[in-house]
Scaffold this motif. Structure first.
Motif, PDB file in Angstrom:
ATOM      1  N   GLU A 151      17.864   4.592  -9.930  1.00  0.00           N
ATOM      2  CA  GLU A 151      17.306   3.270 -10.202  1.00  0.00           C
ATOM      3  C   GLU A 151      18.340   2.151 -10.141  1.00  0.00           C
ATOM      4  N   SER A 179      11.924   3.058 -12.057  1.00  0.00           N
ATOM      5  CA  SER A 179      12.661   2.311 -13.064  1.00  0.00           C
ATOM      6  C   SER A 179      12.326   2.828 -14.463  1.00  0.00           C
ATOM      7  N   ARG A 239      15.043  -6.212 -12.790  1.00  0.00           N
ATOM      8  CA  ARG A 239      14.010  -6.588 -11.834  1.00  0.00           C
ATOM      9  C   ARG A 239      12.656  -6.161 -12.379  1.00  0.00           C
ATOM     10  N   TYR A 240      11.640  -6.931 -12.044  1.00  0.00           N
ATOM     11  CA  TYR A 240      10.295  -6.569 -12.497  1.00  0.00           C
ATOM     12  C   TYR A 240       9.254  -7.192 -11.572  1.00  0.00           C
ATOM     13  N   HIS A 241       8.055  -6.622 -11.599  1.00  0.00           N
ATOM     14  CA  HIS A 241       6.897  -7.156 -10.894  1.00  0.00           C
ATOM     15  C   HIS A 241       5.810  -7.447 -11.909  1.00  0.00           C
ATOM     16  N   THR A 250       9.602 -10.827  -5.937  1.00  0.00           N
ATOM     17  CA  THR A 250      10.312  -9.986  -6.894  1.00  0.00           C
ATOM     18  C   THR A 250      11.120 -10.885  -7.822  1.00  0.00           C
ATOM     19  N   TYR A 289       5.696  -4.523 -14.695  1.00  0.00           N
ATOM     20  CA  TYR A 289       6.363  -3.246 -14.440  1.00  0.00           C
ATOM     21  C   TYR A 289       7.844  -3.492 -14.187  1.00  0.00           C
ATOM     22  N   LEU A 337      11.303  -2.594 -12.220  1.00  0.00           N
ATOM     23  CA  LEU A 337      11.532  -2.249 -10.828  1.00  0.00           C
ATOM     24  C   LEU A 337      12.975  -1.792 -10.666  1.00  0.00           C
ATOM     25  N   ALA A 370      14.275  -1.170  -4.153  1.00  0.00           N
ATOM     26  CA  ALA A 370      12.882  -0.716  -4.067  1.00  0.00           C
ATOM     27  C   ALA A 370      12.408  -0.820  -2.622  1.00  0.00           C
ATOM     28  N   SER A 410       8.852  -0.429   0.124  1.00  0.00           N
ATOM     29  CA  SER A 410       7.406  -0.642   0.118  1.00  0.00           C
ATOM     30  C   SER A 410       6.816  -0.170   1.434  1.00  0.00           C
ATOM     31  N   TYR A 432       4.532  -0.875  -3.611  1.00  0.00           N
ATOM     32  CA  TYR A 432       5.955  -0.906  -3.941  1.00  0.00           C
ATOM     33  C   TYR A 432       6.317   0.376  -4.676  1.00  0.00           C
ATOM     34  N   LEU A 466       8.080   1.743  -9.201  1.00  0.00           N
ATOM     35  CA  LEU A 466       7.661   0.975 -10.363  1.00  0.00           C
ATOM     36  C   LEU A 466       7.764   1.836 -11.619  1.00  0.00           C
TER      37      LEU A 466
END
Length: 250
Positions: free
Chosen positions: A46, A124, A160-162, A183, A216, A218, A222, A224, A235, A238
């Motif tokens: 990760e 992650s 990082r996150y979505h 992102t 989520y 990330l 990452a 996709s 993606y 997650l």
């Protein structure tokens, strides 16, 4: 007369033999061209560092009987004597996410088909804690706040996150809209993220109506792919979903 009859009989026999030795295209179908298809997988943890390359399962989707191989220590895999065609490949390992490569063309023949190098990422372990949303109709924004927690990230790391928004309480990465298709990252564990009226409206969420958001974690690297069935971008890597939070679109 007898001589003529004998010659005619001989001619008929010769013609019959010649016809019997000749096969039409319908009598014998052209065999399908086969050949080998190979590729490489580069697993990452990760944080984006290389992980062990062996033991990744590679599956050809929709093939009967099922065709599955595993990568070696170099991340290499190969399918032998595969019929020419177009294939979807799925890559997975228990400690990693799942990745798909869609519409790989394979021509067969003596020259093996190279199915590219694919990256498979560890999910992650970032957790999204205490998410809340406050909405302000005058400013036209809703503010999402939460705390990020990750035991393996070095101090000061770039998180990082979505975030995904939707009109139903069960919004997920599979059903919601990735907000602004971007992102987001932060070097702080505390996040305050503005959701604008214009972007929410563009996501199909009308002002004055209830909406829902889920977040989520990330991984640093990452990948996709586009799901061929739904057309959605998926993606990989997650982490676990946060609690879903409701708010009123400003």
């Amino acid at each position: 007369m007898q001589k003529f009859t004998s010659l005619l009989f001989s001619s008929i026999c010769a013609a019959s033999l010649l016809t019997g030795c000749t096969k039409s295209d319908d009598d014998e179908a052209t065999p399908s061209l086969t050949g080998n298809l190979y590729g490489f997988v580069n697993p990452l943890d990760e944080l984006g560092s290389p992980a062990a390359k062996s033991g990744v399962t590679v599956t050809l989707d929709g093939v009967t009987p099922a065709a599955t191989v595993t990568t070696d220590a170099n991340g290499r895999y190969e399918f032998a004597n595969l019929k020419a065609g177009t294939y979807n490949l799925t890559y997975s390992r228990p400690d990693l996410g799942t990745y798909r490569r869609v519409s790989v063309g394979h021509v067969g023949g003596n020259q093996p088909t190279f199915a590219f190098t694919s990256f498979l990422t560890q999910p992650s372990s970032t957790r999204i804690l205490n998410p809340t949303v406050s909405s302000n109709s005058l400013s036209g924004t809703a503010t999402l706040q939460f705390t990020l927690a990750n035991a393996v990230m070095p101090s000061g790391s770039f998180y990082r996150y979505h975030m995904y928004v939707g009109a139903t309480p069960n919004v997920t990465a599979e059903t919601g809209t990735l907000y602004a298709n971007t992102t987001y990252g932060t070097s702080s564990s505390y996040v305050s993220q503005a959701l604008t009226r214009a972007a929410l409206n563009a996501a199909g969420l009308p002002s004055g109506r209830a909406a829902y958001v889920v977040v989520y974690g990330l991984p640093n690297t990452a990948s996709s792919y586009t799901d061929p069935t739904t057309g959605r971008i998926v993606y990989t890597g997650l982490g676990a979903a946060s609690n879903t939070v409701a708010f009123i679109v400003p």
